[in-house]
Motif scaffolding. Structure first.
Motif, PDB file in Angstrom:
ATOM      1  N   ARG A  17       0.855  -0.957   0.111  1.00 50.41           N
ATOM      2  CA  ARG A  17       0.317   0.366  -0.005  1.00 50.41           C
ATOM      3  C   ARG A  17       0.993   1.323  -0.094  1.00 50.41           C
ATOM      4  O   ARG A  17       0.506   2.597  -0.741  1.00 50.41           O
ATOM      5  CB  ARG A  17      -0.800   0.266   1.533  1.00 50.41           C
ATOM      6  N   TRP A  22      -1.006  -1.154  -3.613  1.00 52.54           N
ATOM      7  CA  TRP A  22      -2.288  -1.519  -3.544  1.00 52.54           C
ATOM      8  C   TRP A  22      -3.206  -0.844  -3.586  1.00 52.54           C
ATOM      9  O   TRP A  22      -2.909   0.634  -3.025  1.00 52.54           O
ATOM     10  CB  TRP A  22      -3.027  -2.066  -2.417  1.00 52.54           C
ATOM     11  N   ASN A 218      -7.352  -5.453  -5.295  1.00 55.53           N
ATOM     12  CA  ASN A 218      -5.971  -4.756  -5.082  1.00 55.53           C
ATOM     13  C   ASN A 218      -5.078  -5.407  -5.458  1.00 55.53           C
ATOM     14  O   ASN A 218      -4.637  -4.970  -6.461  1.00 55.53           O
ATOM     15  CB  ASN A 218      -5.493  -4.969  -3.699  1.00 55.53           C
ATOM     16  N   ASP A 219      -5.069  -6.871  -5.683  1.00 57.46           N
ATOM     17  CA  ASP A 219      -3.700  -7.553  -6.517  1.00 57.46           C
ATOM     18  C   ASP A 219      -3.850  -7.949  -7.704  1.00 57.46           C
ATOM     19  O   ASP A 219      -2.530  -7.226  -8.734  1.00 57.46           O
ATOM     20  CB  ASP A 219      -3.798  -8.669  -5.780  1.00 57.46           C
ATOM     21  N   TYR A 222      -4.074  -3.912  -9.398  1.00 53.01           N
ATOM     22  CA  TYR A 222      -2.332  -3.376  -9.315  1.00 53.01           C
ATOM     23  C   TYR A 222      -1.324  -4.112 -11.243  1.00 53.01           C
ATOM     24  O   TYR A 222      -0.779  -3.638 -11.583  1.00 53.01           O
ATOM     25  CB  TYR A 222      -1.300  -3.605  -8.674  1.00 53.01           C
TER      26      TYR A 222
END
Length: 560
Positions: A17, A22, A218-219, A222
């Motif tokens: 993050r 993320w 999130n993953d 990205y």
């Protein structure tokens, strides 16, 4: 309700993050980010139909609203089985909007695979196409609903009596469409957490049961954003999706999601043959596409007659299986476009050659990782790191590499080391400057032109025949597909025919690409010193046989 997920360690999550990998923004942002400035830009083409970004978002919203009215709720799971049609993406974004977690089966998958996926995720909803032979009537749908009681709702793309119309759910009524102009609060959209599972990817696997890969917003987002940046996508990009849409390659590397993120256009092809793709490239001025090596061979053959249809094509990505240097060298002079090699996996790690790389790197390597925080280890059989330039097993972890298969604790103990590095099953060489060269597999798996076949899965089906007492499936070399499969069997019936074996496997409901390309009867299977089937010896045996068969036979003397 959230889907069980093996989490990243808190320190790594905080690091990802802090570095901006993320962003805690759900992947629905891929479409919503274009609703102001680029709403009327072409986003998707499927046959004679096309969508702007505004229309694509509206269709996804309406389907999401229809799903909520149907009683589907956030935290539910869905089984999706669609071909390369626009509805695949509409469904993908609609399910994310309502927080339903799908597994997107390949359209080549059959009864065996769909049943295995449904049993694992216990879906509330199935979205399928009547184009597939399984769903020309309701027999399989009824059987699966009985076997998986959670499965209460069916949406069908096409004509079918066993479910509701997907087209009608996307279209909605006039009143429902009007409601979409209201605020999100009025529609009661669920609040999405980007840390939760967005969907399940499919593992090629090496075991009898297909494994599912939970990918979070999130993953995965990205990986999409970083891929779009590396591949220099922009609003002028026109991407031809010719390989199956659910493949990780065509979905996110950078794939359709990367193109949508960049504001370009995606053109769908039913399959990757030159006969299908060349006219689409010419008509829609396609600038990039992605292929597996066997398809590249067919394109080169077709372009030898006339490559004028490819004039707009700037980049060709090749991945899914290792691309030989001799084939790679032909792409630019014969297809008129530049090559980008891609080596990735549905579990996470993706590698690209870059557009400013040397010719040697583009022709001979499969690229380097997306992220500076992709941790890669190359190890020997004892788990010790090997020097660069030495082949070894690939282990990896990073901001978009998952931490565990869904509901598979025993398999995860084998698939990951104690530090959370994923064992990909690939044998690779790392160059001094950090590029990877794929040289083989250490998993019991056949890579058939980019489609992964788990040996154990097919062996179990072969052994279900009482006349077969032993079975081993191994890879054999093939000039076009890279690898094909050969089944060695020991049988009590010397008259057992190959046709009967293939008929049995079809009856088991497995996908056609998993059927053994060759079946060899042997008196006994070779064994290792620890009592396991010696597959290395079998691979060498079939390779020797193929080489002998390829040699020209001496002419026989003819007696006058």
């Amino acid at each position: 309700m959230s889907i069980a997920l093996t989490p990243w360690p808190p320190a790594l999550a905080e690091q990802y993050r802090r570095k901006g990998y993320w962003t805690d923004v759900p992947m629905t942002d891929i479409l919503t980010r274009h609703q102001d400035e680029r709403a009327d830009h072409r986003a998707l083409v499927c046959g004679e139909r096309s969508w702007t970004y505004r229309q694509l978002e509206q269709d996804a919203e309406q389907l999401a609203a229809s799903l909520l009215q149907l009683g589907v709720k956030s935290g539910d799971t869905a089984l999706v089985h669609l071909p390369n049609v626009a509805e695949f993406y509409i469904v993908f974004f609609a399910l994310m909007k309502v927080g339903v977690v799908p597994v997107n089966a390949l359209f080549s998958h059959n009864r065996h695979e769909l049943t295995a996926y449904a049993e694992q995720i216990q879906p509330t909803l199935a979205i399928v196409s009547s184009r597939h032979s399984l769903f020309t009537d309701g027999a399989f749908a009824q059987a699966l609903s009985q076997q998986v009681p959670s499965l209460r709702h069916w949406l069908v793309d096409g004509d079918a009596e066993f479910g509701d119309s997907l087209a009608a759910a996307i279209a909605g009524t006039q009143a429902e469409r009007a409601q979409l102009n209201q605020t999100d609060e009025a529609l009661n959209w669920p609040v999405l957490s980007a840390a939760e599972v967005a969907f399940f990817q499919l593992s090629g696997g090496s075991t009898g049961t297909p494994k599912l890969i939970p990918r979070t917003h999130n993953d995965y987002y990205y990986s999409v954003r970083a891929s779009a940046d590396i591949c220099q996508l922009d609003s002028d990009t026109v991407f031809l999706c010719a390989l199956p849409a659910p493949h990780n390659f065509t979905l996110s590397s950078p794939g359709a999601l990367g193109v949508f993120y960049a504001g370009g256009a995606v053109v769908l092809a039913a399959e990757p043959s030159p006969m299908t793709c060349f006219p689409l490239i010419k008509r829609h001025q396609v600038t990039m596409t992605s292929l597996v090596p066997p398809a590249v061979t067919l394109w080169l053959q077709a372009a030898a007659d006339d490559r004028s249809a490819l004039d707009s094509l700037q980049w060709l990505q090749v991945g899914g299986a290792r691309l030989g240097e001799s084939l790679a060298r032909r792409i630019e002079p014969e297809l008129g476009c530049r090559l980008q090699q891609v080596f990735g996996m549905a579990e996470g790690l993706v590698n690209y050659t870059r557009f400013d790389d040397s010719e040697w790197h583009v022709l001979n390597t499969q690229g380097r990782p997306i992220s500076d925080d992709d941790e890669v280890r190359i190890v020997d059989e004892d788990g010790q790191d090997v020097p660069r330039g030495t082949p070894g097993a690939l282990l990896t972890r990073g901001p978009y590499t998952f931490r565990g298969y869904y509901n598979s604790p025993e398999h995860n103990r084998v698939a990951f080391d104690q530090d959370g590095f994923y064992r990909s099953g690939d044998v690779v060489v790392m160059t001094e400057d950090g590029y990877l060269m794929v040289v083989g597999r250490d998993k019991d798996q056949i890579n058939r032109g980019g489609e992964k076949v788990a040996a154990e899965e097919i062996e179990n089906q072969l052994l279900a025949l009482p006349e077969i007492t032993q079975a081993a499936l191994v890879a054999m070399p093939d000039d076009v597909m890279g690898e094909k499969s050969c089944a060695f069997i020991v049988t009590t019936n010397p008259k057992l025919k190959t046709l009967s074996i293939r008929k049995h496997l079809r009856t088991c409901g497995i996908a056609d690409y998993k059927l053994p390309d060759r079946i060899e009867k042997v008196d006994a299977l070779p064994m290792t010193h620890v009592g396991k089937i010696d597959k290395k010896a079998l691979r060498q045996l079939i390779a020797n046989q193929l080489q002998a068969q390829s040699q020209p036979q001496p002419e026989k003397d003819v007696l006058s």
